[in-house]
Write a protein that holds these residues in place. Structure first.
Motif, PDB file in Angstrom:
ATOM      1  N   LEU A  27       1.120  -1.429   0.305  1.00 34.66           N
ATOM      2  CA  LEU A  27       0.091  -0.240  -0.252  1.00 34.66           C
ATOM      3  C   LEU A  27       1.297   1.020  -0.017  1.00 34.66           C
ATOM      4  N   LEU A  28       1.947   1.307  -0.022  1.00 32.26           N
ATOM      5  CA  LEU A  28       2.634   2.413   0.556  1.00 32.26           C
ATOM      6  C   LEU A  28       3.319   2.494  -1.356  1.00 32.26           C
ATOM      7  N   ALA A  29       3.466   1.896  -2.404  1.00 27.13           N
ATOM      8  CA  ALA A  29       3.466   1.948  -3.259  1.00 27.13           C
ATOM      9  C   ALA A  29       3.240   2.965  -4.191  1.00 27.13           C
ATOM     10  N   ASP A  30       1.665   3.806  -3.960  1.00 23.31           N
ATOM     11  CA  ASP A  30       1.573   4.639  -4.228  1.00 23.31           C
ATOM     12  C   ASP A  30       2.149   6.248  -4.034  1.00 23.31           C
ATOM     13  N   PRO A  31       2.653   5.986  -2.340  1.00 25.93           N
ATOM     14  CA  PRO A  31       3.125   7.129  -1.762  1.00 25.93           C
ATOM     15  C   PRO A  31       3.749   7.377  -2.115  1.00 25.93           C
ATOM     16  N   LEU A  32       5.452   6.548  -2.665  1.00 26.97           N
ATOM     17  CA  LEU A  32       6.336   6.579  -2.937  1.00 26.97           C
ATOM     18  C   LEU A  32       6.123   6.970  -4.189  1.00 26.97           C
ATOM     19  N   THR A  33       5.621   6.191  -5.132  1.00 29.01           N
ATOM     20  CA  THR A  33       6.033   7.170  -6.640  1.00 29.01           C
ATOM     21  C   THR A  33       5.165   8.748  -6.778  1.00 29.01           C
ATOM     22  N   VAL A  34       4.488   8.494  -5.711  1.00 29.58           N
ATOM     23  CA  VAL A  34       4.695   9.958  -5.589  1.00 29.58           C
ATOM     24  C   VAL A  34       5.928  10.787  -5.380  1.00 29.58           C
ATOM     25  N   LEU A  35       6.791  10.482  -4.612  1.00 28.64           N
ATOM     26  CA  LEU A  35       8.539  10.669  -4.037  1.00 28.64           C
ATOM     27  C   LEU A  35       8.760  10.270  -5.252  1.00 28.64           C
ATOM     28  N   PHE A  36       9.009  10.037  -6.026  1.00 30.31           N
ATOM     29  CA  PHE A  36       9.920   8.864  -6.919  1.00 30.31           C
ATOM     30  C   PHE A  36       9.526   9.990  -7.600  1.00 30.31           C
ATOM     31  N   LEU A  37       8.601  10.498  -8.346  1.00 27.45           N
ATOM     32  CA  LEU A  37       8.405  11.791  -9.087  1.00 27.45           C
ATOM     33  C   LEU A  37       8.734  12.910  -8.947  1.00 27.45           C
ATOM     34  N   VAL A  38       8.807  13.070  -7.476  1.00 27.70           N
ATOM     35  CA  VAL A  38       8.991  14.543  -7.154  1.00 27.70           C
ATOM     36  C   VAL A  38      10.382  14.882  -7.127  1.00 27.70           C
TER      37      VAL A  38
END
Length: 235
Positions: free
Chosen positions: A146-157
């Protein structure tokens, strides 16, 4: 193999011509506005007044080709429902939103916290609003998927700022992005018509970047500014 490779060549070629031929007009417009290069940064190695309008022209050329591809009966319009909750829509929309914040900073100026807010907002819209999901990361995290989506946001930033911070030498950031987009185009071609939407977006962006690099090679006549580095970093 379908006609997809030719479609990608045309998309990239048109984007290249739009940006390469439109850049001199934009440079003259920027100079007519009397914009000054007030950047204070350890990464600043140039002297003189170099217009920071390249990112705007790059985004405009990309958008024209993308919109044309979605109109009528093209392979892209047949393969992609643009206004649906589609990850590709989210990626492009997020990149344009991010580039918009950068453009405002180039023209008016924006505090760092507001620029970061814009980057996070664009990434959150793409991930949570349009389902841009990193399945490999979710699989790697296992029970914590479930942490994949928040981590994806961080990765994009992080990706946005990686390109922005590399934008210090003539042709460096644009060259890095061009290499990355080339890999995506080749990957899309290997999947044929199944990846026509991804290939079209990547080929269009690649053509636009190459058109920009015509004027950004040393000695650079124009810089991409935050508009270009934010847009390309996200995309």
């Amino acid at each position: 193999m379908s006609a997809t490779p030719w479609v990608l060549w045309v998309a990239g070629g048109v984007a290249f011509l739009l940006v390469a031929l439109g850049m001199p007009l934009a440079i003259r417009g920027w100079q007519a506005l009397g914009r000054k290069d007030r950047e204070v940064s350890l990464r600043k190695v140039h002297t003189g007044e170099i217009p920071r309008v390249g990112g705007f022209v790059l985004m405009l050329g990309f958008a024209i080709v993308a919109i044309r591809g979605l109109a009528g009966t093209t392979e892209l319009s047949a393969a992609h429902e643009w206004f649906s909750q589609n990850p590709i829509t989210g990626a492009v929309l997020g990149a344009l939103i991010c580039g918009g914040f950068g453009l405002y900073d180039d023209l008016v100026g924006l505090r760092a916290r507001y620029k970061l807010f814009g980057q996070v907002l664009a990434a959150a819209i793409a991930v949570f609003g349009f389902g841009l999901h990193w399945q490999a990361l979710a699989d790697l995290l296992g029970p914590a998927g479930l942490l994949a989506d928040p981590l994806t946001v961080l990765f994009l930033v992080a990706g946005v700022n990686a390109i922005n911070l590399s934008d210090g030498l003539d042709g460096l950031a644009g060259g890095n992005v061009a290499l990355g987009l080339s890999v995506v185009v080749v990957a899309a071609l290997s999947h044929g018509a199944a990846a026509v939407a991804v290939g079209w977006i990547a080929a269009t962006a690649l053509g636009a970047v190459l058109g920009f690099l015509v004027h950004n090679r040393h000695p650079a006549r124009v810089f991409m500014g935050d508009a270009g580095s934010y847009f390309l970093g996200f995309l």
